[in-house]
Design a protein around this motif. Structure first.
Motif, PDB file in Angstrom:
ATOM      1  N   ALA A 112       0.807  -1.227   0.000  1.00  0.00           N
ATOM      2  CA  ALA A 112       0.000   0.000   0.000  1.00  0.00           C
ATOM      3  C   ALA A 112       0.843   1.282   0.000  1.00  0.00           C
ATOM      4  O   ALA A 112       0.754   2.081  -0.926  1.00  0.00           O
ATOM      5  N   ARG A 113       1.684   1.482   1.001  1.00  0.00           N
ATOM      6  CA  ARG A 113       2.424   2.732   1.148  1.00  0.00           C
ATOM      7  C   ARG A 113       3.822   2.623   0.551  1.00  0.00           C
ATOM      8  O   ARG A 113       4.794   2.369   1.237  1.00  0.00           O
ATOM      9  N   ASP A 140       4.439  -6.482  -2.282  1.00  0.00           N
ATOM     10  CA  ASP A 140       3.397  -7.467  -2.000  1.00  0.00           C
ATOM     11  C   ASP A 140       2.022  -6.926  -2.356  1.00  0.00           C
ATOM     12  O   ASP A 140       1.019  -7.345  -1.785  1.00  0.00           O
ATOM     13  N   ASP A 141       1.978  -5.992  -3.292  1.00  0.00           N
ATOM     14  CA  ASP A 141       0.721  -5.347  -3.656  1.00  0.00           C
ATOM     15  C   ASP A 141       0.664  -5.177  -5.176  1.00  0.00           C
ATOM     16  O   ASP A 141       1.168  -4.187  -5.717  1.00  0.00           O
ATOM     17  N   PRO A 142       0.067  -6.145  -5.899  1.00  0.00           N
ATOM     18  CA  PRO A 142       0.040  -6.087  -7.369  1.00  0.00           C
ATOM     19  C   PRO A 142      -0.589  -4.823  -7.927  1.00  0.00           C
ATOM     20  O   PRO A 142      -0.266  -4.415  -9.049  1.00  0.00           O
ATOM     21  N   ARG A 143      -1.465  -4.169  -7.167  1.00  0.00           N
ATOM     22  CA  ARG A 143      -2.106  -2.940  -7.641  1.00  0.00           C
ATOM     23  C   ARG A 143      -1.103  -1.837  -7.915  1.00  0.00           C
ATOM     24  O   ARG A 143      -1.371  -0.911  -8.694  1.00  0.00           O
ATOM     25  N   ASP A 147       3.489   1.788 -10.666  1.00  0.00           N
ATOM     26  CA  ASP A 147       3.968   2.928  -9.876  1.00  0.00           C
ATOM     27  C   ASP A 147       5.255   2.575  -9.138  1.00  0.00           C
ATOM     28  O   ASP A 147       6.168   3.408  -9.029  1.00  0.00           O
ATOM     29  N   PHE A 148       5.331   1.347  -8.656  1.00  0.00           N
ATOM     30  CA  PHE A 148       6.497   0.905  -7.897  1.00  0.00           C
ATOM     31  C   PHE A 148       7.753   0.904  -8.764  1.00  0.00           C
ATOM     32  O   PHE A 148       8.825   1.345  -8.323  1.00  0.00           O
ATOM     33  N   ASP A 153      13.088   3.585  -9.646  1.00  0.00           N
ATOM     34  CA  ASP A 153      14.059   4.279 -10.502  1.00  0.00           C
ATOM     35  C   ASP A 153      14.387   5.659  -9.926  1.00  0.00           C
ATOM     36  O   ASP A 153      15.562   6.059  -9.849  1.00  0.00           O
ATOM     37  N   ALA A 154      13.352   6.366  -9.497  1.00  0.00           N
ATOM     38  CA  ALA A 154      13.544   7.718  -8.972  1.00  0.00           C
ATOM     39  C   ALA A 154      14.304   7.703  -7.656  1.00  0.00           C
ATOM     40  O   ALA A 154      15.237   8.506  -7.447  1.00  0.00           O
TER      41      ALA A 154
END
Length: 368
Positions: A112-113, A140-143, A147-148, A153-154
Motif C-alpha cells: 500500500a504505502r 506485495d501489492d500487485p495494484r 507505480d512501484f 528508478d527515482a
C-alpha cells in the motif's frame, strides 16, 4: 436459531457469488457439523472466500473457541490448507552496485504505502551499513506494480543506496512476502523489518549484528521500537490470557504506550518472542524452522509463531533494550482497510484461535 440459519444462508449466498471451489461447513438445526463441497469451474480464490466469511460472520469474544472450533475456524483452516498457491514468478531487479557477499540481507515487504520506501532510503543514505549489506524490497501489492517500478528508478537515482526488488505477481501476505524476500537473498544473517520502521541513527544494523554474535544459543533478537511521540511500541513479547476472548492466549507487548524512561538494565533480555517488525536471525535457523508460517491471515501472530518454532529447537530469543528505532505501526494496512472493522477484528480473532490451536499447550506446559 432463526438468526443462525439466516446467517448461514447469507454466507452461502455470498460464497456462491464468488464462483470458487471450496469446502464449507455449516450447522444444522440439530447443531450437527456437516461438510458440503460445492464445485465451480472458475479458479480458486481463497483470500476472497475467507474475507467474505470473516466480514459477515459475528464471532462474539465469549464464544470464540466454540464458534471457531466448531465450524468457522475449521472451514477457514481447511480452505487455507487445501488452497492452490499462486504461481511465484520472482521478478527481481537490482539498483546500484550488487553486493557479492553481504553479511546481512535486510528484507522489507511493501504493501500500500510505497512512499515509506523513500523515507527509509533517505535515512539509510548516510549509513555505511547500507553500502555493505543487501537491502531487498518485496512488493506485495500487485495494484502498485507500475507505480512501484517508476518509484524505484527515482529513489535509486536520488539516494544512491544499493537495493534489490522482488515481485511475485500476487499478494502473499506478511509471511509470504518475507519468505519470498529471503528466497532471493544471499546474506548469512536475515534482518526482517517493516517498511514503516525508521532508524534513529546510523550504524544500528552493525550494532544489532554485534549483539547477535555475542549471545550464546541465540534464536532471534529484536530491538526496542518507539511510536512517533517517543512512547514505547515494542519491548519484547509475552503471552497472557485474554478474558474477553474466552481466556485464549494473546501476544502481549509489555510497557506498550508507556513513556520511554531509561532502562534499569540495558543487557539483552531473554523473552519468549520478539516482533517481526524488526527481527534478526541467522539464515541457517530461518531455513531450519521453515521460515514464517503462511497459515495466518495477513499479519498477526506470525512472529510469535516463528519465535516459538526456534524455542522448540532449544534456542533463546532476546529483546535488545539498548537499541531503539521508530515504528509507525500498521499505517499502511489501515490505509486500505478503512470501514472494515469487523473484518479486521475477526481476522485477528481467527489468527489468535489458530495460534492457540498450535501453541496453547506448549506455552502453558513451558510456562512461557
Amino acid at each position: 436459531m432463526i438468526k443462525q440459519n439466516f446467517l448461514n444462508f447469507q454466507i452461502l449466498v455470498e460464497l456462491l457469488k464468488l464462483s470458487i471451489n471450496f469446502c464449507f461447513y455449516f450447522v444444522t438445526r440439530a447443531q450437527e457439523i456437516l461438510k458440503d463441497k460445492i464445485s465451480f469451474k472458475k479458479a480458486n480464490n481463497p483470500p476472497e472466500i475467507i474475507k467474505c466469511l470473516l466480514r459477515i460472520y459475528p464471532i462474539p469474544g465469549y464464544q470464540m473457541s466454540s464458534n471457531l472450533n466448531g465450524y468457522l475456524g475449521t472451514t477457514i483452516r481447511n480452505i487455507l490448507k487445501n488452497r492452490r498457491k499462486p504461481e511465484i514468478i520472482k521478478v527481481v531487479k537490482e539498483y546500484g552496485t550488487k553486493m557479492s557477499y553481504p553479511e546481512v540481507s535486510i528484507v522489507v515487504p511493501i504493501y500500500a504505502r510505497i512512499d515509506f520506501m523513500k523515507y527509509q532510503l533517505a535515512l539509510f543514505a548516510d549509513d555505511p551499513d547500507f553500502q555493505d549489506n543487501e537491502l531487498i524490497y518485496v512488493l506485495d501489492d500487485p495494484r502498485l506494480y507500475k507505480d512501484f517500478v517508476d518509484y524505484c528508478d527515482a529513489q535509486a537515482a536520488t539516494f544512491q543506496v544499493p537495493f534489490k526488488t522482488v515481485y511475485s505477481g500476487a499478494n502473499l501476505g506478511f509471511s509470504g512476502a518475507n519468505n519470498l524476500g529471503v528466497s532471493v537473498s544471499s546474506g548469512q544473517l536475515i534482518l526482517l523489518i517493516n517498511s514503516d520502521v525508521m532508524p534513529i541513527e546510523s550504524g544500528w544494523v552493525s550494532s544489532l549484528v554485534n549483539i547477535y554474535k555475542s549471545l550464546n544459543n541465540v534464536g532471534a533478537i529484536g530491538p526496542k521500537l518507539l511510536y512517533a511521540n517517543g512512547s514505547i511500541q515494542h519491548a519484547g513479547m509475552k503471552f497472557i490470557k485474554c478474558s474477553p476472548w474466552g481466556d485464549l492466549l494473546i501476544n502481549d507487548h509489555p510497557r506498550k504506550n508507556q513513556p520511554n524512561f531509561p532502562e534499569h538494565d540495558y543487557k539483552p533480555q531473554k523473552l519468549a518472542a520478539v516482533t517481526g517488525a524488526c527481527l534478526l536471525v541467522s539464515r541457517q535457523l530461518y531455513e531450519q524452522v521453515g521460515g514464517l508460517n503462511e497459515e495466518y491471515i495477513i499479519n498477526d501472530y506470525e512472529d510469535s509463531d516463528f519465535c516459538l518454532k526456534l524455542h522448540t529447537q532449544g534456542f533463546d530469543n532476546y529483546y535488545i533494550p539498548d537499541l531503539e528505532l521508530f515504528h509507525l505501526e500498521r499505517q499502511s494496512v489501515s490505509l486500505y482497510h478503512k470501514n472494515e472493522e469487523l473484518w479486521q477484528t475477526n481476522r485477528t480473532k481467527y489468527n489468535c484461535w489458530l495460534f492457540n490451536q498450535k501453541w496453547g499447550k506448549y506455552i502453558n506446559d513451558k510456562n512461557l
